[in-house]
Design a protein around this motif. Structure first.
Motif, PDB file in Angstrom:
ATOM      1  N   PRO A  91       0.792  -1.236   0.000  1.00 35.88           N
ATOM      2  CA  PRO A  91       0.000   0.000   0.000  1.00 35.88           C
ATOM      3  C   PRO A  91       0.823   1.285   0.000  1.00 35.88           C
ATOM      4  O   PRO A  91       0.380   2.301  -0.521  1.00 35.88           O
ATOM      5  N   SER A  92       2.044   1.264   0.557  1.00 29.17           N
ATOM      6  CA  SER A  92       2.773   2.527   0.678  1.00 29.17           C
ATOM      7  C   SER A  92       4.268   2.481   0.386  1.00 29.17           C
ATOM      8  O   SER A  92       4.865   3.529   0.142  1.00 29.17           O
ATOM      9  N   TYR A  93       4.909   1.323   0.388  1.00 30.32           N
ATOM     10  CA  TYR A  93       6.352   1.287   0.141  1.00 30.32           C
ATOM     11  C   TYR A  93       6.668   1.780  -1.259  1.00 30.32           C
ATOM     12  O   TYR A  93       5.953   1.492  -2.217  1.00 30.32           O
ATOM     13  N   ASP A 116       4.244  -2.509  -7.370  1.00 28.33           N
ATOM     14  CA  ASP A 116       2.823  -2.267  -7.578  1.00 28.33           C
ATOM     15  C   ASP A 116       2.186  -1.754  -6.296  1.00 28.33           C
ATOM     16  O   ASP A 116       2.768  -1.853  -5.221  1.00 28.33           O
ATOM     17  N   ARG A 117       1.005  -1.201  -6.422  1.00 30.21           N
ATOM     18  CA  ARG A 117       0.208  -0.724  -5.294  1.00 30.21           C
ATOM     19  C   ARG A 117      -0.948  -1.680  -5.058  1.00 30.21           C
ATOM     20  O   ARG A 117      -1.387  -2.383  -5.965  1.00 30.21           O
ATOM     21  N   MET A 118      -1.440  -1.665  -3.840  1.00 26.53           N
ATOM     22  CA  MET A 118      -2.613  -2.460  -3.488  1.00 26.53           C
ATOM     23  C   MET A 118      -3.440  -1.664  -2.496  1.00 26.53           C
ATOM     24  O   MET A 118      -2.917  -0.804  -1.796  1.00 26.53           O
ATOM     25  N   ASP A 127       0.927  -8.112  -1.193  1.00 23.25           N
ATOM     26  CA  ASP A 127       0.343  -8.995  -2.202  1.00 23.25           C
ATOM     27  C   ASP A 127       1.489  -9.477  -3.088  1.00 23.25           C
ATOM     28  O   ASP A 127       2.142  -8.672  -3.746  1.00 23.25           O
ATOM     29  N   LEU A 128       1.742 -10.769  -3.090  1.00 22.50           N
ATOM     30  CA  LEU A 128       2.920 -11.349  -3.737  1.00 22.50           C
ATOM     31  C   LEU A 128       2.609 -11.923  -5.115  1.00 22.50           C
ATOM     32  O   LEU A 128       1.475 -12.319  -5.395  1.00 22.50           O
ATOM     33  N   SER A 129       3.631 -12.029  -5.948  1.00 25.07           N
ATOM     34  CA  SER A 129       3.493 -12.773  -7.196  1.00 25.07           C
ATOM     35  C   SER A 129       3.342 -14.255  -6.849  1.00 25.07           C
ATOM     36  O   SER A 129       3.677 -14.692  -5.740  1.00 25.07           O
ATOM     37  N   LYS A 130       2.860 -15.027  -7.801  1.00 28.11           N
ATOM     38  CA  LYS A 130       2.671 -16.458  -7.552  1.00 28.11           C
ATOM     39  C   LYS A 130       4.000 -17.162  -7.274  1.00 28.11           C
ATOM     40  O   LYS A 130       4.079 -18.048  -6.415  1.00 28.11           O
TER      41      LYS A 130
END
Length: 158
Positions: A91-93, A116-118, A127-130
């Protein structure tokens, strides 16, 4: 009114010229722990970030991983998302921040780069890549309680 038309034309020309100028998506030097992947491609996380890197910040929370429907779409920083890369949304990094994620249930770790943002739905921390989720052995459960350690801040601080 006569003076207004040339002024409007000059402003329109200025905006046209500015919008046509080129800019680089990635900096030309990559001393920040990732290797360039080319225009729009997702750079790889460097192996320079080992488990003994100093921790700049640490947080505990819940991790999830991206749905396959995002494969090939642009991330918030303009890269093309790939489930096969070690990347994550936060969300913020800052983009380019390197973090180590540890699954607190099985102690497995993975180092990923924020690209990316979430939204902060359901209190999720990352939220990680697979590929990252597979390395943490959390694909079946879909979520895991994790510790996120910042190893290097991205270009724009935090």
């Amino acid at each position: 009114m006569r003076m207004l038309k040339p002024l409007i034309a000059a402003i329109a020309l200025m905006f046209t010229l500015i919008s046509c100028s080129s800019s680089t998506r990635f900096p030309s030097r990559h001393s920040d722990g990732y290797k360039p992947g080319g225009e729009g491609r997702t750079p790889e996380v460097s192996t320079d970030f080992e488990n003994n890197s100093p921790v700049l910040e640490s947080r505990v929370g819940v991790a999830s991983y991206y749905s396959d429907k995002f494969e090939g779409r642009k991330t918030s920083n303009g890269e093309i998302f790939s489930q096969d890369k070690l990347t994550a949304a936060h969300p913020s990094y800052s983009f380019g921040t390197i973090v180590r994620v540890k699954n607190l249930k099985n102690r497995k770790t993975v180092v990923v780069r924020i690209n990316d943002r979430m939204t902060n739905l359901n209190g999720r921390l990352i939220d990680l890549s697979k590929k990252a989720a597979e390395e943490l052995d959390m694909v079946t459960s879909g979520i895991a309680k994790v510790q996120v350690d910042v190893l290097k801040w991205g270009d724009t601080g935090h």
